[in-house]
Design an enzyme around this catalytic site. Structure first.
Site, PDB file in Angstrom:
ATOM      1  N   GLU A  24       0.846  -1.194   0.000  1.00 34.76           N
ATOM      2  CA  GLU A  24       0.000   0.000   0.000  1.00 34.76           C
ATOM      3  C   GLU A  24       0.882   1.244   0.000  1.00 34.76           C
ATOM      4  O   GLU A  24       0.606   2.217  -0.684  1.00 34.76           O
ATOM      5  CB  GLU A  24      -0.942   0.004   1.221  1.00 34.76           C
ATOM      6  CG  GLU A  24      -1.861   1.230   1.231  1.00 34.76           C
ATOM      7  CD  GLU A  24      -2.894   1.240   2.354  1.00 34.76           C
ATOM      8  OE1 GLU A  24      -3.254   0.166   2.862  1.00 34.76           O
ATOM      9  OE2 GLU A  24      -3.342   2.347   2.705  1.00 34.76           O
ATOM     10  N   ARG A  79      -7.474   2.743  13.334  1.00 33.03           N
ATOM     11  CA  ARG A  79      -8.353   1.598  13.108  1.00 33.03           C
ATOM     12  C   ARG A  79      -8.340   0.645  14.310  1.00 33.03           C
ATOM     13  O   ARG A  79      -9.330  -0.021  14.595  1.00 33.03           O
ATOM     14  CB  ARG A  79      -7.996   0.869  11.806  1.00 33.03           C
ATOM     15  CG  ARG A  79      -9.104  -0.072  11.339  1.00 33.03           C
ATOM     16  CD  ARG A  79      -8.810  -0.683   9.975  1.00 33.03           C
ATOM     17  NE  ARG A  79      -9.367   0.082   8.874  1.00 33.03           N
ATOM     18  CZ  ARG A  79     -10.634   0.043   8.460  1.00 33.03           C
ATOM     19  NH1 ARG A  79     -11.506  -0.753   9.073  1.00 33.03           N
ATOM     20  NH2 ARG A  79     -11.046   0.767   7.450  1.00 33.03           N
ATOM     21  N   PHE A  88      -5.352  -3.940   9.135  1.00 33.62           N
ATOM     22  CA  PHE A  88      -4.897  -2.562   9.335  1.00 33.62           C
ATOM     23  C   PHE A  88      -5.084  -2.088  10.781  1.00 33.62           C
ATOM     24  O   PHE A  88      -5.676  -1.051  11.036  1.00 33.62           O
ATOM     25  CB  PHE A  88      -5.695  -1.674   8.364  1.00 33.62           C
ATOM     26  CG  PHE A  88      -5.040  -0.375   7.972  1.00 33.62           C
ATOM     27  CD1 PHE A  88      -3.992  -0.344   7.069  1.00 33.62           C
ATOM     28  CD2 PHE A  88      -5.495   0.838   8.478  1.00 33.62           C
ATOM     29  CE1 PHE A  88      -3.413   0.860   6.672  1.00 33.62           C
ATOM     30  CE2 PHE A  88      -4.921   2.058   8.099  1.00 33.62           C
ATOM     31  CZ  PHE A  88      -3.879   2.068   7.189  1.00 33.62           C
ATOM     32  N   THR A 139     -10.587   4.905   6.884  1.00 34.71           N
ATOM     33  CA  THR A 139     -10.913   5.742   8.034  1.00 34.71           C
ATOM     34  C   THR A 139     -10.677   7.216   7.704  1.00 34.71           C
ATOM     35  O   THR A 139     -11.291   8.092   8.293  1.00 34.71           O
ATOM     36  CB  THR A 139     -10.086   5.327   9.269  1.00 34.71           C
ATOM     37  OG1 THR A 139      -8.699   5.397   8.930  1.00 34.71           O
ATOM     38  CG2 THR A 139     -10.428   3.913   9.685  1.00 34.71           C
ATOM     39  N   GLU A 188     -10.729  -8.070   4.072  1.00 35.59           N
ATOM     40  CA  GLU A 188     -10.060  -8.145   5.376  1.00 35.59           C
ATOM     41  C   GLU A 188     -10.833  -8.883   6.470  1.00 35.59           C
ATOM     42  O   GLU A 188     -10.227  -9.570   7.284  1.00 35.59           O
ATOM     43  CB  GLU A 188      -9.740  -6.718   5.861  1.00 35.59           C
ATOM     44  CG  GLU A 188      -8.711  -6.040   4.989  1.00 35.59           C
ATOM     45  CD  GLU A 188      -8.575  -4.569   5.324  1.00 35.59           C
ATOM     46  OE1 GLU A 188      -9.532  -3.816   5.095  1.00 35.59           O
ATOM     47  OE2 GLU A 188      -7.508  -4.180   5.811  1.00 35.59           O
TER      48      GLU A 188
HETATM   49  N1  LUZ Z   1      -5.541   1.854   4.398  1.00 34.45           N
HETATM   50  C1  LUZ Z   1      -5.782   3.141   4.693  1.00 34.45           C
HETATM   51  C2  LUZ Z   1      -6.285   0.868   4.909  1.00 34.45           C
HETATM   52  O1  LUZ Z   1      -5.052   4.017   4.221  1.00 34.45           O
HETATM   53  N2  LUZ Z   1      -6.806   3.443   5.492  1.00 34.45           N
HETATM   54  C3  LUZ Z   1      -7.608   2.515   6.044  1.00 34.45           C
HETATM   55  O2  LUZ Z   1      -8.529   2.846   6.770  1.00 34.45           O
HETATM   56  C4  LUZ Z   1      -7.334   1.160   5.756  1.00 34.45           C
HETATM   57  N3  LUZ Z   1      -8.055   0.196   6.294  1.00 34.45           N
HETATM   58  C5  LUZ Z   1      -7.776  -1.063   6.027  1.00 34.45           C
HETATM   59  C6  LUZ Z   1      -6.715  -1.342   5.186  1.00 34.45           C
HETATM   60  N4  LUZ Z   1      -5.985  -0.399   4.630  1.00 34.45           N
HETATM   61 MO1  MOS Z   2      -4.681  -3.026   3.133  1.00 30.22          MO
HETATM   62  S1  MOS Z   2      -4.118  -3.484   5.003  1.00 30.22           S
HETATM   63  O1  MOS Z   2      -6.258  -3.024   2.893  1.00 30.22           O
HETATM   64  O2  MOS Z   2      -3.565  -2.454   2.116  1.00 30.22           O
END
Ligand code: LUZ
Ligand code: MOS
Length: 761
Positions: free
Chosen positions: A226, A304, A338, A433, A705
């Site tokens: 990510e 989170r 997350f 979030t 998830e």
């Molecule tokens: N990534 C993010 C995430 O930037 N914000 C989130 O709330 C999130 N939640 C789950 C997985 N990746």
């Molecule tokens: Mo994710 S933890 O939804 O990149």
């Protein structure tokens, strides 16, 4: 419908980063990374590496043409170390050579002088020294301090969860190609093409429109790509910018494990209060997140954790505080869930602790406190709950009492094997979030031969997103799926994308695709109405034909789209979607951050070998809230994969850093992940069709998830099995429950509850 990638996957024809045919003149990159976790970087000597065979250039921070900065949320992370090193594995120099082998050979010839500084690996120690990434945050509802005074039972405890290696099958990497007029095209194994584009722009100093990021698919991401794909893309692009040659870097497994961050370990204190009816009246927790050396996504992950620290239970009085603690480990990052799973482990530990002390089963407490529709969570959102529906259906289908009896009978009849049972109900919030990230765009072109191409911001990483996007277009147009092709994810086609993350990718990009297709459909109906001399409202498209008031005409899809084009009506559209209804006020820590929640209940049965400490997961039987699943095969795959990944985190995957901050579990010989033998002997998934939430794409609820958290049940089932062998022992809430820990617990040797630390050899 099958995953559209299954054919090329099975034949080995799917193209991953390392399969892209190389352009002549490609340079291969390799990093020299810090051997020391914390210290002053006094000098970097690259002279011997530069004259090494095949080496073209060695880059250090001095060569960076833009800013030496890749921090996404907070600008606190240099791309290449300049005056300090903050973690073992921090990139210091980049070798560029004619071959992979030459680059890696030359890396070994780089010498650095580092003046070591004290190393912190423990988040509580970091917090004590005020080494925080951001100020602590507190979520609060009711008055927990006052409520404890009225409770019949109050218990306190501590719990720990360790990190987790992402172990995507495809390691991190990037391939940068020089284009005309200074433009750089970058193939990246990233979940976030725009995140890569921004990072590269910052590091090179080039504006974003000079950078084209293209992603065909990833061999897994799980959150690890990510944010942390940015590093390798920035390094390659910087090298291309400087040398005007193609530059590729595909990390080896050990490089990847050593240099990248993982799931955040957490260490938490909790206090839980119940009344005599076993209603949870009050809950408090203080949790310490091990963020590693830089912010990365840690503030969002921490948030989170707070959102999920009461899991699927209604608790009227809660005070939850979280600290994001700076340590000298590689910056920890997004990982499926997350921070949510870590938060849920805290309340599950508190409930297990209360059950231990009261001499009852945890599920008695769990069941009594499940959310009802209309209940308010500590952050102010009122839920539309499916918690009871899932639990009751699981009981009805799998008969909890009969499983309990079976376990009891087995345990009465066996002394050296013991079975354990746990129930894990889940509730997971769907949306980023960070409210602004909940938007997406899609570009849909219909060609004059009736074929359709769809581009979105969604990244295919094995989760089947492209199949779902294809289904959306085929459904809206009512055409055969074979007419639709999903394109690679490319920043020139779709701009300013959110990463494929937060389980929200199908919802956000699916709705953008839906909007684009719907807009084209309106225009096609206008054309058909004019041609057939009827009102637009009388027209429908069904199975590739135009219908007037339900009566089939001889106008087929091909004729319609060609006519539209010939009449100079656009048969292309760029669609936009932003999730309605969501908001959050950080100054009050209240709002409605999630589009909806996903629920479920799993029942986990394990058998422990009480001589060896080894164990098997006998069965996981679960009822999952799918809404209306739009692709049962793909969704089943997500449940099975998430479940086993969660079991791995909770039972066998043990990340070990030594006190000097060096990763000791740095290869697959020392880091054990679930294989087919570790998977539950039986996985039973019941698709619960639910109706309440309308914000999911075609009411098909997000599925990426949530199932990971069913894995938490394995920890508590093992803990219960241990207690059946030795009633005196109360195993620490210290995950993962490895066979070593099981063995020591069985014989009453309580082991330390800190994150395991080995002394360096
Ligand atoms: N990534 C993010 C995430 O930037 N914000 C989130 O709330 C999130 N939640 C789950 C997985 N990746
Ligand atoms: Mo994710 S933890 O939804 O990149």
């Amino acid at each position: 419908m099958k995953n559209i990638d299954s054919y090329t996957h099975t034949r080995g024809e799917s193209i991953y980063l390392d399969d892209i045919p190389l352009i002549r003149g490609t340079l291969f990159a390799a990093c020299f990374d810090s051997p020391i976790a914390h210290g002053k970087l006094l000098s970097i000597d690259t002279s011997e590496a530069e004259t090494s065979e095949g080496v073209v250039k060695v880059l250090t921070h001095k060569d960076i043409t833009g800013a030496n900065q890749i921090g996404g949320i907070i600008p606190d992370e240099p791309l290449l170390a300049d005056h300090q090193v903050h973690f073992c594995g921090m990139p210091i120099a980049l070798v560029l050579a004619d071959t992979d082998e030459a680059a890696r050979k030359a890396v070994k010839k780089i010498k650095v002088q580092i003046d070591p500084l004290p190393v912190i690996t423990d988040p509580r120690e970091a917090a004590a020294q005020n080494e925080l990434i951001i100020p602590p945050r507190t979520f609060k509802i009711g008055d927990s301090a006052g409520a404890f005074a009225k409770c019949d039972h109050v218990f306190e405890g501590k719990c720990d969860t360790n990190g987790q290696e992402h172990l995507y099958i495809e390691t991190q990497g990037a391939y940068a190609l020089p284009q005309e007029n200074g433009v750089i095209k970058i193939y990246s194994s990233t979940q976030g093409p725009t995140a890569v584009q921004r990072a590269v722009s910052k590091v090179t100093g080039l504006p974003m429109h000079m950078l084209e990021i293209d992603v065909t698919r990833l061999g897994g991401g799980f959150g690890g790509k990510e944010d942390q794909a940015n590093t390798w893309a920035a390094l390659c692009a910087l090298a291309t910018h400087i040398t005007r040659r193609p530059v590729k870097y595909s990390l080896s497994r050990m490089e990847d494990m050593r240099m990248t961050g993982k799931r955040h370990p957490y260490s938490s204190d909790f206090k839980i209060g119940l009344n005599k009816d076993l209603k949870i009246i009050a809950f408090e927790t203080t949790t310490y997140q091990n963020a590693g050396a830089a912010a990365d996504l840690s503030p969002a992950v921490m948030e989170r954790t707070l959102f999920h620290c009461t899991n699927t239970y209604f608790i009227p009085n809660v005070t939850a505080t979280a600290y994001s603690c700076r340590t000298h480990l590689p910056p920890n990052t997004a990982f499926r869930g997350f921070g949510g799973p870590q938060g849920m482990f805290i309340i599950e530990s508190a409930i297990a602790k209360a059950a231990d002390e009261l001499g009852i089963d945890a599920w008695t407490i769990q069941h009594k406190n499940l959310l009802h529709s209309g209940d308010e969570l500590p952050y102010g959102q009122k839920v539309e709950s499916e918690a009871h529906e899932c639990w009751n259906r699981a009981d009805e289908l799998y008969n909890l009492k009969s499983i309990q009896d079976k376990v009891q009978d087995f345990n009465a009849a066996n002394t050296l094997y013991k079975k354990g049972l746990a129930i894990m109900p889940i509730c997971f919030g769907i949306s980023f979030t960070n409210t602004l990230m909940n938007q997406a765009r899609a570009l849909v072109h219909v060609y004059t031969d009736g074929s359709v191409v769809v581009s979105t911001g969604a990244v295919e990483m094995g989760q089947g997103i492209n199949t779902k996007m294809l289904q959306v277009a085929a459904h809206v147009f009512s055409i055969d799926p074979s007419r639709v092709k999903v394109n690679s994810t490319n920043t020139y086609r779709i701009a300013n994308t959110s990463p494929s993350a937060a389980s929200a990718t199908a919802d956000l990009n699916g709705k953008a695709t839906l909007n684009a297709c719907a807009a084209i459909l309106v225009r096609l109906k206008e054309v058909a109405a004019a041609e057939l001399n009827v009102a637009e409202g009388d027209i429908t498209l069904q199975d590739e034909f135009v219908y007037v008031n339900g009566v089939k005409t001889d106008w087929n899809w091909n004729k319609l789209v060609l006519t539209a084009h010939n009449k100079r009506v656009s048969i292309s559209e760029h669609g936009h979607y932003a999730t309605p209804e969501i908001h959050f006020d950080k100054t009050k820590e209240k709002g409605h951050p999630f589009a909806y929640h996903v629920y479920g209940t799993s029942i986990t049965e394990v058998t422990v070998d009480c001589i060896r400490g080894t164990y098997e997961i006998d069965a996981v039987k679960l009822v999952h809230d799918f809404g209306h699943s739009m692709n049962a095969l793909i969704d089943r795959g997500q449940i099975e994969g998430g479940l086993v990944q969660g079991i791995g985190w909770m039972t066998m995957e043990e990340i070990v850093y030594d006190k000097e901050g060096k990763l000791r579990s740095n290869a697959l010989s020392t880091y054990k992940v679930p294989d087919i033998y570790a998977a539950p002997k039986e996985i039973d998934i019941d698709f619960l069709k639910t109706e309440k939430s309308s914000l999911a794409i075609f009411r098909s609820k997000a599925v990426g998830e949530p199932p990971l958290m069913y894995g938490i049940g394995a920890f508590f089932a093992l803990r219960n099995a241990i207690k059946h062998f030795n009633a005196d022992v109360k195993p620490a809430f210290d995950a993962p429950m490895t066979p070593e820990k099981v063995l020591m617990n069985l014989y009453g040797q309580l082991i330390k509850t800190e994150t395991p630390v080995m002394t360096a050899v």
